[in-house]
Structure formats: structure tokens, C-alpha cells
Design a protein around this motif. Structure first.
Motif, PDB file in Angstrom:
ATOM      1  N   SER A 152       5.835 -13.639   4.742  1.00 18.53           N
ATOM      2  CA  SER A 152       6.033 -12.832   3.547  1.00 18.53           C
ATOM      3  C   SER A 152       6.323 -13.752   2.367  1.00 18.53           C
ATOM      4  N   ILE A 153       6.095 -13.259   1.154  1.00 18.58           N
ATOM      5  CA  ILE A 153       6.335 -14.047  -0.043  1.00 18.58           C
ATOM      6  C   ILE A 153       7.143 -13.227  -1.037  1.00 18.58           C
ATOM      7  N   SER A 154       7.852 -13.921  -1.907  1.00 19.35           N
ATOM      8  CA  SER A 154       8.549 -13.257  -2.986  1.00 19.35           C
ATOM      9  C   SER A 154       7.590 -13.155  -4.165  1.00 19.35           C
ATOM     10  N   ALA A 155       7.420 -11.943  -4.673  1.00 16.36           N
ATOM     11  CA  ALA A 155       6.446 -11.709  -5.739  1.00 16.36           C
ATOM     12  C   ALA A 155       6.968 -10.623  -6.671  1.00 16.36           C
ATOM     13  N   PRO A 156       6.469 -10.572  -7.905  1.00 12.05           N
ATOM     14  CA  PRO A 156       6.842  -9.464  -8.793  1.00 12.05           C
ATOM     15  C   PRO A 156       6.415  -8.132  -8.194  1.00 12.05           C
ATOM     16  N   VAL A 157       7.202  -7.088  -8.427  1.00 13.33           N
ATOM     17  CA  VAL A 157       6.778  -5.756  -7.995  1.00 13.33           C
ATOM     18  C   VAL A 157       5.664  -5.271  -8.917  1.00 13.33           C
ATOM     19  N   PRO A 160       4.253   0.258   1.190  1.00 11.58           N
ATOM     20  CA  PRO A 160       5.493   0.226   1.957  1.00 11.58           C
ATOM     21  C   PRO A 160       5.740  -1.167   2.541  1.00 11.58           C
ATOM     22  N   GLY A 161       7.014  -1.483   2.768  1.00 11.19           N
ATOM     23  CA  GLY A 161       7.343  -2.746   3.414  1.00 11.19           C
ATOM     24  C   GLY A 161       7.908  -3.815   2.508  1.00 11.19           C
ATOM     25  N   TRP A 162       7.940  -3.573   1.182  1.00 15.63           N
ATOM     26  CA  TRP A 162       8.582  -4.525   0.283  1.00 15.63           C
ATOM     27  C   TRP A 162      10.092  -4.412   0.450  1.00 15.63           C
ATOM     28  N   ALA A 185       7.422  -9.366  -0.363  1.00 11.48           N
ATOM     29  CA  ALA A 185       6.232  -8.572  -0.044  1.00 11.48           C
ATOM     30  C   ALA A 185       5.915  -8.671   1.449  1.00 11.48           C
ATOM     31  N   PRO A 186       5.187  -7.697   1.982  1.00 12.36           N
ATOM     32  CA  PRO A 186       4.768  -7.792   3.378  1.00 12.36           C
ATOM     33  C   PRO A 186       3.964  -9.058   3.626  1.00 12.36           C
ATOM     34  N   VAL A 227      -7.186  -1.531   0.357  1.00  9.89           N
ATOM     35  CA  VAL A 227      -6.174  -2.433   0.897  1.00  9.89           C
ATOM     36  C   VAL A 227      -5.488  -3.192  -0.225  1.00  9.89           C
ATOM     37  N   TRP A 228      -4.153  -3.307  -0.131  1.00 12.97           N
ATOM     38  CA  TRP A 228      -3.408  -4.226  -1.005  1.00 12.97           C
ATOM     39  C   TRP A 228      -3.344  -5.551  -0.268  1.00 12.97           C
ATOM     40  N   ASP A 229      -3.971  -6.573  -0.834  1.00 16.14           N
ATOM     41  CA  ASP A 229      -4.103  -7.837  -0.095  1.00 16.14           C
ATOM     42  C   ASP A 229      -3.686  -9.053  -0.900  1.00 16.14           C
TER      43      ASP A 229
END
Length: 239
Positions: free
Chosen positions: A53-58, A87-89, A115-116, A237-239
Motif C-alpha cells: 500500500s502507499i500513502s497518497a492524497p485522497v 473502499p479500503g483506504w 491506499a489499498p 477499476v481504480w488502479d
């Protein structure tokens, strides 16, 4: 994420030093460091974790509210509601974008979350929330909170502001016909059978059978639509 965004978040991470869950850091206008309370105490580094997982802006900012205490010592609490792409953030937090007192008195923050670790089917947006306390006699006149695609400002403390209306989350896109910006409406199709590009988030990638894919980079805030030869969406898909 792009190199510039990674650099921005790494810089912000150096400013935010609240490593423990449900911890508070003292705000001191003299040395330019701000207090930070996170909803879950996430690390703000954008680096990949062991679970990938990575840290990213929402994706979007839903609202920004500054609440002022009624009993001394007086403190202001910044409460931000955001929207994640899927879902999953987890572990949303607010990270300052600069050190010291800004010339215009506006505190600039970015809302990030973990993020997922893998691509996620578009099943609907997910609300996330974080808070950020400011101690007595802080120097800020207002707050501007950024996401991956927008920002929301509150210019009077205490105060409240809402973001723009959310775009289509594409949870019901599969099976519908995609209509690109400026394209004519297909004949014989009702509005309920169509997904127009104007309805979708700004960062959308459409993959058609006859086209290549120039980049395999990952972006949890990018919506990828797979479209067949008839123009119907077969995957979102969110990828």
C-alpha cells in the motif's frame, strides 16, 4: 505516483511529526511547527509498505470545518471529511505543505491516506475523516485543504465550507455505453444506458480494444475503464 508528488509528500512528512496513534503535537508559532492529530495516526511518507500500500492524497475534499473550543485555553480544531476513490483506504491524516508562518496567513494542508495495495474495482466512494488541532494564539487566518483533484478553503475561523458535488463513482458503469466528451449520443440508447465522460472524475483512462497502453504506472485516484468494440464498459477499476 509521479516524482514531483512523491517529493511534495516527503517534504510534508518532514513537517508532520505525529507518529503515535491519537497523539497531539504542540503548535508553536515561534518555531513554525504545527500541531497534528490524525484519525488513526498514519505515517505520511508516500513510500510503499510491506503490504504494497502507499500513502497518497485522497480523491476529493467533502468539507472543512474549524471548531473553536468554548472554554480556555482556546484551541481551534480542523476537521476535514474527504472522499476516497474506493473502499479500503485507511489512516487518513492532514499534512502541512510548508514550514513557518505563511505570508497570507493561510495554513495549507494536504489530506492523505493509506491506499489499498492493489487495484480495486469501482464499487463506490468511501468517506474518510481526519482532524488537526491548532493551539492557543496560532498565527493562521484561514485553512486551505488539498486533495488529489481539488481544494476547499475556510477563510474565517471558526468556519465551515463544502467541496463541489462529487462525480460519478462508476459503481454501476459496467454494461453501459461510454460516450466521450463531444461525441454524439448513440441512437436508440436511453440516458440510463450511457456513461458520459463529463460525469466521471478528471483522472479517467479509457482503454479500447484497438489502442495501446503507454504507461503501466499505478495511481489509486485514476479510474480505468475497459471498453469493448461495441463501446460498452466491461470493467471499471481504480488502479
Amino acid at each position: 505516483m509521479s516524482t514531483s508528488l512523491k517529493a511534495l509528500l516527503i517534504t510534508a512528512a518532514l513537517v508532520s511529526t505525529a507518529p503515535a496513534q491519537n497523539s497531539e503535537q504542540r503548535t508553536d508559532s515561534g518555531n513554525g511547527q504545527y500541531g497534528a492529530q490524525t484519525a488513526g495516526g498514519a505515517a505520511s511518507s508516500p513510500t510503499e509498505t510491506e503490504d504494497h500500500s502507499i500513502s497518497a492524497p485522497v480523491l476529493r475534499i467533502k468539507s472543512v470545518e474549524i471548531i473553536r473550543s468554548t472554554h480556555p485555553p482556546i484551541i481551534d480544531i480542523i476537521r476535514v471529511r474527504g472522499v476516497a476513490s474506493s473502499p479500503g483506504w485507511e489512516e487518513a491524516e492532514l499534512v502541512p505543505l510548508s514550514r513557518g508562518i505563511p505570508a497570507d496567513g493561510m495554513l495549507e494542508l494536504i489530506m492523505v491516506a493509506r491506499a489499498p495495495g492493489e487495484a480495486a474495482d469501482a464499487k463506490g466512494f468511501e468517506d474518510v475523516e481526519a482532524i488537526f488541532p491548532l493551539e492557543t494564539n496560532h498565527p493562521f487566518k484561514g485553512v486551505n485543504v488539498h486533495s488529489a483533484s481539488d481544494s476547499v478553503s475556510v477563510t474565517q475561523l471558526p468556519g465551515y465550507a463544502e467541496g463541489r458535488v462529487l462525480a460519478e463513482d462508476c459503481s454501476k458503469c459496467v454494461g453501459k455505453t461510454f460516450v466521450a466528451k463531444g461525441a454524439a449520443t448513440p441512437t436508440g440508447k436511453s440516458a440510463s444506458e450511457l456513461i458520459r465522460e463529463e460525469q466521471l472524475p478528471a483522472a479517467v483512462r479509457v482503454v479500447r480494444p484497438s489502442e495501446g497502453i503507454p504507461s503501466a504506472d499505478s495511481n489509486p485516484n485514476r479510474l480505468t475503464l475497459i471498453v469493448n468494440r461495441e463501446g460498452k464498459i466491461t470493467a471499471a477499476v481504480w488502479d
